[in-house]
Design a protein around this motif. Structure first.
Motif, PDB file in Angstrom:
ATOM      1  N   ARG A 638       0.820  -1.213   0.000  1.00 17.94           N
ATOM      2  CA  ARG A 638       0.000   0.000   0.000  1.00 17.94           C
ATOM      3  C   ARG A 638       0.852   1.260   0.000  1.00 17.94           C
ATOM      4  O   ARG A 638       0.367   2.341  -0.343  1.00 17.94           O
ATOM      5  CB  ARG A 638      -0.946   0.009   1.200  1.00 17.94           C
ATOM      6  N   ASN A 639       2.126   1.135   0.381  1.00 19.48           N
ATOM      7  CA  ASN A 639       3.017   2.305   0.372  1.00 19.48           C
ATOM      8  C   ASN A 639       3.495   2.662  -1.034  1.00 19.48           C
ATOM      9  O   ASN A 639       4.077   3.731  -1.228  1.00 19.48           O
ATOM     10  CB  ASN A 639       4.224   2.048   1.271  1.00 19.48           C
ATOM     11  N   CYS A 640       3.272   1.778  -1.994  1.00 17.32           N
ATOM     12  CA  CYS A 640       3.644   2.072  -3.392  1.00 17.32           C
ATOM     13  C   CYS A 640       2.517   2.872  -4.032  1.00 17.32           C
ATOM     14  O   CYS A 640       1.857   2.425  -4.983  1.00 17.32           O
ATOM     15  CB  CYS A 640       3.904   0.786  -4.149  1.00 17.32           C
ATOM     16  N   TRP A 660      -7.781  -2.065   0.819  1.00 22.54           N
ATOM     17  CA  TRP A 660      -6.984  -0.841   0.896  1.00 22.54           C
ATOM     18  C   TRP A 660      -6.508  -0.358  -0.479  1.00 22.54           C
ATOM     19  O   TRP A 660      -6.079   0.784  -0.618  1.00 22.54           O
ATOM     20  CB  TRP A 660      -5.792  -1.003   1.830  1.00 22.54           C
ATOM     21  N   MET A 661      -6.591  -1.223  -1.472  1.00 26.31           N
ATOM     22  CA  MET A 661      -6.187  -0.782  -2.819  1.00 26.31           C
ATOM     23  C   MET A 661      -6.992   0.431  -3.269  1.00 26.31           C
ATOM     24  O   MET A 661      -6.500   1.299  -3.982  1.00 26.31           O
ATOM     25  CB  MET A 661      -6.377  -1.915  -3.824  1.00 26.31           C
ATOM     26  N   GLY A 662      -8.256   0.480  -2.835  1.00 22.11           N
ATOM     27  CA  GLY A 662      -9.147   1.533  -3.295  1.00 22.11           C
ATOM     28  C   GLY A 662      -8.696   2.921  -2.949  1.00 22.11           C
ATOM     29  O   GLY A 662      -8.913   3.868  -3.720  1.00 22.11           O
ATOM     30  N   HIS A 663      -8.054   3.104  -1.803  1.00 26.61           N
ATOM     31  CA  HIS A 663      -7.636   4.461  -1.424  1.00 26.61           C
ATOM     32  C   HIS A 663      -6.129   4.623  -1.336  1.00 26.61           C
ATOM     33  O   HIS A 663      -5.625   5.738  -1.376  1.00 26.61           O
ATOM     34  CB  HIS A 663      -8.284   4.877  -0.099  1.00 26.61           C
ATOM     35  N   LYS A 664      -5.368   3.531  -1.246  1.00 27.46           N
ATOM     36  CA  LYS A 664      -3.910   3.636  -1.166  1.00 27.46           C
ATOM     37  C   LYS A 664      -3.250   3.606  -2.544  1.00 27.46           C
ATOM     38  O   LYS A 664      -2.179   4.192  -2.720  1.00 27.46           O
ATOM     39  CB  LYS A 664      -3.346   2.505  -0.301  1.00 27.46           C
ATOM     40  N   LEU A 665      -3.861   2.935  -3.500  1.00 26.92           N
ATOM     41  CA  LEU A 665      -3.289   2.841  -4.844  1.00 26.92           C
ATOM     42  C   LEU A 665      -4.187   3.599  -5.822  1.00 26.92           C
ATOM     43  O   LEU A 665      -4.647   3.083  -6.833  1.00 26.92           O
ATOM     44  CB  LEU A 665      -3.140   1.381  -5.269  1.00 26.92           C
ATOM     45  N   LYS A 685     -14.701  -1.030  -1.650  1.00 23.10           N
ATOM     46  CA  LYS A 685     -13.783   0.116  -1.601  1.00 23.10           C
ATOM     47  C   LYS A 685     -12.918   0.223  -2.853  1.00 23.10           C
ATOM     48  O   LYS A 685     -12.345   1.278  -3.125  1.00 23.10           O
ATOM     49  CB  LYS A 685     -12.900   0.013  -0.361  1.00 23.10           C
ATOM     50  N   ILE A 686     -12.846  -0.875  -3.612  1.00 17.30           N
ATOM     51  CA  ILE A 686     -12.053  -0.822  -4.845  1.00 17.30           C
ATOM     52  C   ILE A 686     -12.690   0.121  -5.866  1.00 17.30           C
ATOM     53  O   ILE A 686     -12.030   0.581  -6.806  1.00 17.30           O
ATOM     54  CB  ILE A 686     -11.887  -2.245  -5.414  1.00 17.30           C
ATOM     55  N   CYS A 687     -13.955   0.426  -5.658  1.00 20.51           N
ATOM     56  CA  CYS A 687     -14.670   1.320  -6.577  1.00 20.51           C
ATOM     57  C   CYS A 687     -14.154   2.754  -6.514  1.00 20.51           C
ATOM     58  O   CYS A 687     -14.537   3.588  -7.340  1.00 20.51           O
ATOM     59  CB  CYS A 687     -16.164   1.308  -6.282  1.00 20.51           C
ATOM     60  N   ALA A 688     -13.284   3.048  -5.550  1.00 18.37           N
ATOM     61  CA  ALA A 688     -12.726   4.401  -5.433  1.00 18.37           C
ATOM     62  C   ALA A 688     -11.603   4.653  -6.434  1.00 18.37           C
ATOM     63  O   ALA A 688     -11.071   5.765  -6.495  1.00 18.37           O
ATOM     64  CB  ALA A 688     -12.215   4.625  -4.012  1.00 18.37           C
ATOM     65  N   LEU A 689     -11.227   3.641  -7.224  1.00 18.63           N
ATOM     66  CA  LEU A 689     -10.117   3.784  -8.176  1.00 18.63           C
ATOM     67  C   LEU A 689     -10.595   4.550  -9.411  1.00 18.63           C
ATOM     68  O   LEU A 689     -10.974   3.978 -10.430  1.00 18.63           O
ATOM     69  CB  LEU A 689      -9.575   2.412  -8.561  1.00 18.63           C
TER      70      LEU A 689
END
Length: 947
Positions: A638-640, A660-665, A685-689
């Motif tokens: 998630r830090n990438c 966490w991919m949705g808001h970290k990536l 939450k992936i829908c935030a991409l």
């Protein structure tokens, strides 16, 4: 503009240089005036001087001996201040960091004390190349009434130019330009300085030289009227001034103008015919504008023209006509002609050989055809010749070998063919740049041939140089750039090559058939060895190397020594070692790879988990596809946060898709997790991409419903994409551009997309255990090009909203539990070229459209559909009936069809499934992974069909 020197205004620069030599270290015959010494000390106190350049400026000292101060030999008055910093490094991208640090330490900054006004006899003030980025040009400069020379170029002043500079009626030389250099270097679109009007320039009646380059003059609509009416002006430089629109004024009042530079603007008219009035014009630079049409006939009257740069415009004319116009008057004086990147056509004629003084000729990036004329050999003064990226054909003319002064020869990306003899190069003793890639030329000199030149750049990509490695390269000790890719070489690359030059910056040996083991590569910036047959462990490289491409070879062994053997920080930005035979785990020691942006280790035999230390990198693309890696995705990933492409497909990763991919990536454009062991539900939450264009979760064990919030993938709703994040992440080096790339499965086929990746949008959730209806919200993804929901347990009707995806080219809903009819809105899908709704429980008539009727029966079987292209016809109420003339024929066709289907099924089954399972690892992997769950699903499916 070419490097031809115009001796204009040189007397001023010469006087300034001589004065600096004579006076900058002090005058032996005079002693400075005390009031002026105090004024200089006040000036010093307000300056920031990190390198202590003004250490000689001390209380009680003789200011006429101070560095940068010049006093008059008779009066002892300070009349010149030369406080310019050294020029910045010439190359703002590849200059060593140490050079930049040294330059920045040498600059003066801070503020400028008004005590300068006490130097009432000051005639010359030079503050160029310093760092006054925190202040504007002081208003009191307009009170320095004795000034004849004022140079503030590249001094990084900000704000509006004070109008009272127009009070300096004695000023002959004014240079506020070069500031655009800093704007371009930092990537900013805003100009640091501006002038809303140039009316103040009218007061500079003695002005001979004016440079406002890099000053925003967009609001100064009077720029042309004012500047072209200065009575004494000889040189005008308005490069990169945000000038727009047509040049609506005439030039008739500027008969003595010698230099005009309006480059890097947005001027969009035809070039004014009034050029005829500029009888003394020696240099004309209109490059990087939007000038269009044909060159004016007045061009033939410019008898003193030495330099003309019209590159990067829209000039649409036959090149022979332009040469004819120039030959009428400037035949003997023209030294530099640059018309690259226009719309020039026609042939180069033998008339070219008449320009005996020509030193620089660039016609690159046009549509010029025909052969290179033999008269090219008559241009005895020519040093620079560039006709690259045209449509020139014929052979490599031997007359090129007569150009004894030639330093740069660029003929790349044309249609030249034939054999090149070593004798063509015998007289080219000064050649330093040979750029000829992209032609079909054969060059196989005698094995003992020793070239007469020492080149820094050699580009012979796509020439036939093989099968032996070119031994004549042994004597090229100054090489910094070498491209011999696609050259038919099938030889061993010996150790001498990697020690050939200490200046090696770029080496491209890709797409040959080279063999051997490479232990060490002495190259500082770029190495591309892709698509050869190199073996052995990965070679050692310099820590300065930025781009390393070793894909499609047979390098073997572990990554440990390559990644972990140095405590030095790496400059590596682009690392591609895909499609080799590397094995073992990816080591967890990426701490020193903080510059790394692209990492592609796909198609190897790597195992283990994703190392946590990858979080120390600056990754934009991570590709680990088709290995044998396992475990859950680590939270450190998630830090990438800069990741644009993440491809972990065809491994053994498990667990659920991380929420966490949705808001970290948030920058993800491509996310590929296909052919793994992921389970659970798709996280909402992936829908935030918002930037996501390609999502591939196919061939996993994911269950639950398709989230309705997929409609939030805004990048999939844009129909016609002009630019996106991928455009900002191209990697350019030495004229070559490497794009971010990704493998995508579209229309049942896996292909690599690179330069066109930004145009592709796809959603693939096939071969999972998804249930429920297809959300009507997916219809909002109107920019989608490919949708694959096949081989799931989806039920219900197909929503009519899916027909809103008017750009979709591939739509696969096969092998589900869908029922009802095919929506009539599917008639709007005019771009469909791959369509499959087979093995569902669909009924009714197939909607009529050009596309839907173009697919064969396989796309619709064995549903209860009727109408073309299936064989069942529809009655009035849409209930299908079997076609045929009689019960007998119908029965016979069923029997025949039964046996035919057995035979066809066996053949297709073996060659379509069994054979690939045997030969293709990824298919075999997916097959065994899905065997149990597909059997269960088919049971449910046939149970439903039998109702």
């Amino acid at each position: 503009m070419a490097s031809v020197t115009i001796p204009l205004f040189s007397f001023l620069l010469f006087i300034a240089a001589v004065a600096c030599v004579s006076f900058c270290d002090g005058n032996s015959n005079v002693v400075c005036i005390e009031s002026e010494r105090e004024a200089l000390l006040k000036l010093k106190n307000d300056l920031i001087d990190p390198s202590n350049r003004l250490s000689s400026w001390v209380e009680g000292g003789d200011c006429c001996k101070w560095v940068g101060v010049a006093c008059h030999n008779l009066t002892a008055h300070v009349h010149q201040l030369h406080l310019a910093a050294p020029f910045p490094p010439p190359d703002d991208y590849f200059a060593p960091l140490a050079e930049w640090e040294a330059y920045e330490q040498s600059t003066l900054g801070g503020t400028i004390n008004p005590s300068l006004l006490q130097l009432k006899h000051l005639t010359s003030l030079d503050l160029r190349s310093n760092n006054f980025s925190s202040i504007q040009i002081p208003d009191f400069f307009g009170l320095l009434g004795s000034l004849t020379y004022l140079n503030l170029s590249q001094a990084q002043f900000k704000g509006t130019i004070p109008h009272n500079i127009g009070n300096l009626s004695k000023l002959q030389y004014l240079d506020l330009g070069g500031i655009s250099f800093w704007r371009r270097k930092s990537g900013r679109d805003q100009w640091d300085m501006e002038a809303k009007s140039l009316e103040w320039v009218s007061g500079l009646s003695s002005l001979q030289y004016l440079d406002l380059g890099g000053v925003d003059l967009n609001k100064a609509t009077d720029w042309l009227q004012v500047t072209f009416n200065l009575p004494s002006l000889l040189e005008l430089h308005l490069s990169d001034c945000n000038l727009k629109g047509p040049t609506q004024y005439y030039l008739v009042n500027m008969s003595f103008l010698e230099v005009v530079d309006l480059s890097y603007n947005f001027l969009n008219s035809s070039i004014p015919n009034s050029l005829y009035s500029l009888k003394h014009l020696k240099s004309l630079d209109l490059s990087y504008n939007e000038f269009h049409g044909r060159l004016p006939t007045s061009l033939e009257h410019l008898c003193n023209l030495k330099e003309m740069d019209l590159s990067y415009n829209q000039i649409d004319q036959n090149i022979s006509e332009i040469l004819q116009s120039l030959s009428n008057c400037s035949l003997d004086c023209l030294e530099s002609l640059n018309m690259e990147y226009n719309h020039l056509s026609g042939h180069l004629t033998d008339q070219l050989g008449q320009f005996k003084s020509l030193v620089h000729l660039s016609l690159a990036l046009n549509r010029i055809s025909g052969p290179i004329p033999l008269s090219i050999g008559e241009l005895s003064s020519l040093k620079f010749f560039d006709v690259s990226r045209n449509q020139l054909n014929g052979t490599f003319p031997p007359s090129l070998g007569q150009l004894a002064n030639l330093e740069t020869l660029s003929i790349e990306q044309n249609l030249l063919e034939g054999v090149v003899s070593e004798t063509y190069f015998s007289n080219l003793t000064k050649l330093t740049q040979l750029m000829a890639s992209g032609n079909t030329l054969r060059f196989q000199p005698n094995s003992s041939w020793v070239p007469s030149f020492q080149c820094e750049i050699i580009e012979l990509g796509q020439w036939h140089l093989g099968p032996k490695f070119p031994g004549w390269l042994k004597v090229q000790r100054n090489l910094s750039f070498l491209d011999i890719s696609h050259a038919g070489i099938s030889d061993v690359v010996l150790a001498w090559f990697w020690n050939l030059s200490s200046k090696f910056e770029y080496v491209d040996l890709s797409s040959n058939d080279m063999i051997g083991v490479i232990s060490y590569m002495n190259v500082r910036t770029v190495v591309d060895l892709s698509s050869n047959r190199f073996t052995g462990p990965l070679p050692r490289v310099l820590p300065t190397l930025e781009y390393l491409i070793l894909s499609n070879n047979s390098f073997s062994g572990s990554l440990v020594e390559f990644v972990c053997n140095s405590s030095e920080s790496r400059n590596m930005r682009f690392l591609d070692i895909s499609t080799n035979v590397l094995f073992g785990e990816i080591p967890d020691c990426w701490n020193q790879w903080q510059e790394l942006m692209i990492l592609n280790l796909g198609n190897n035999n790597l195992t283990g988990e994703i190392p946590s230390s990858l979080a120390y990198t600056n990754l934009v693309e991570l590709n680990l596809q088709n290995n044998s890696m396992f475990g859950e995705l680590p939270s450190t990933l998630r830090n990438c946060s800069r990741l644009v492409i993440l491809d972990l497909s065809e491994n053994n990763f498990n667990g659920s898709v991380p929420a966490w991919m949705g808001h970290k990536l948030s920058n993800l454009v491509v996310l590929r997790l296909r052919s793994n062991n992921f389970d659970g539900h798709v996280p909402h939450k992936i829908c935030a991409l918002q930037s996501l264009q390609n999502l591939d979760l196919a061939h996993n064990n994911i269950s639950g419903a398709i989230p309705k919030c997929f409609s939030n993938f805004s990048a999939m709703t844009i129909k016609y994409k002009t630019s996106n994040y991928l455009d900002r992440e191209g990697f350019g080096f030495y004229g070559k551009l490497v794009y971010l790339s990704a493998l995508l499965v579209l229309k049942g086929r896996e292909d690599e997309y690179s330069s066109t990746l930004r145009l592709v949008t796809s959603l693939d959730l096939s071969a999972n255990s998804l249930i429920g209806e297809i959300p009507k919200e997916l219809g909002a993804l109107t920019g989608l090009r490919s949708l694959n929901l096949s081989w799931n347990l989806l039920t219900g009707n197909i929503s009519d909203k899916i027909g809103n995806m008017e750009l979709v080219e591939s739509l696969d809903l096969s092998v589900n539990l869908l029922h009802g009819g095919i929506p009539t809105s599917f008639s709007n899908l005019n771009f469909l070229n791959h369509f499959n709704v087979s093995y569902n429980n669909l009924t009714g008539q197939i909607p009529t459209s050009t596309q839907l009727q173009s697919f064969d029966n396989f796309s619709y079987m064995p549903n209860h559909l009727c109408g073309p292209p299936v064989s069942k016809t529809c009655i009035t109420k849409g209930v299908p009936t079997d076609g045929g003339d009689s019960e007998e024929s119908n029965g016979r066709s069923k029997v025949n069809g039964f046996y035919v289907s057995i035979v066809v099924g066996f053949v297709m089954g073996f060659y379509g499934v069994v054979a690939p399972l045997f030969f293709i690892r990824s298919w075999r992997h997916a097959y065994y992974q899905k065997l149990d769950y597909i059997g269960r699903k088919l049971y449910v499916f046939w149970a439903t069909m039998g109702r």
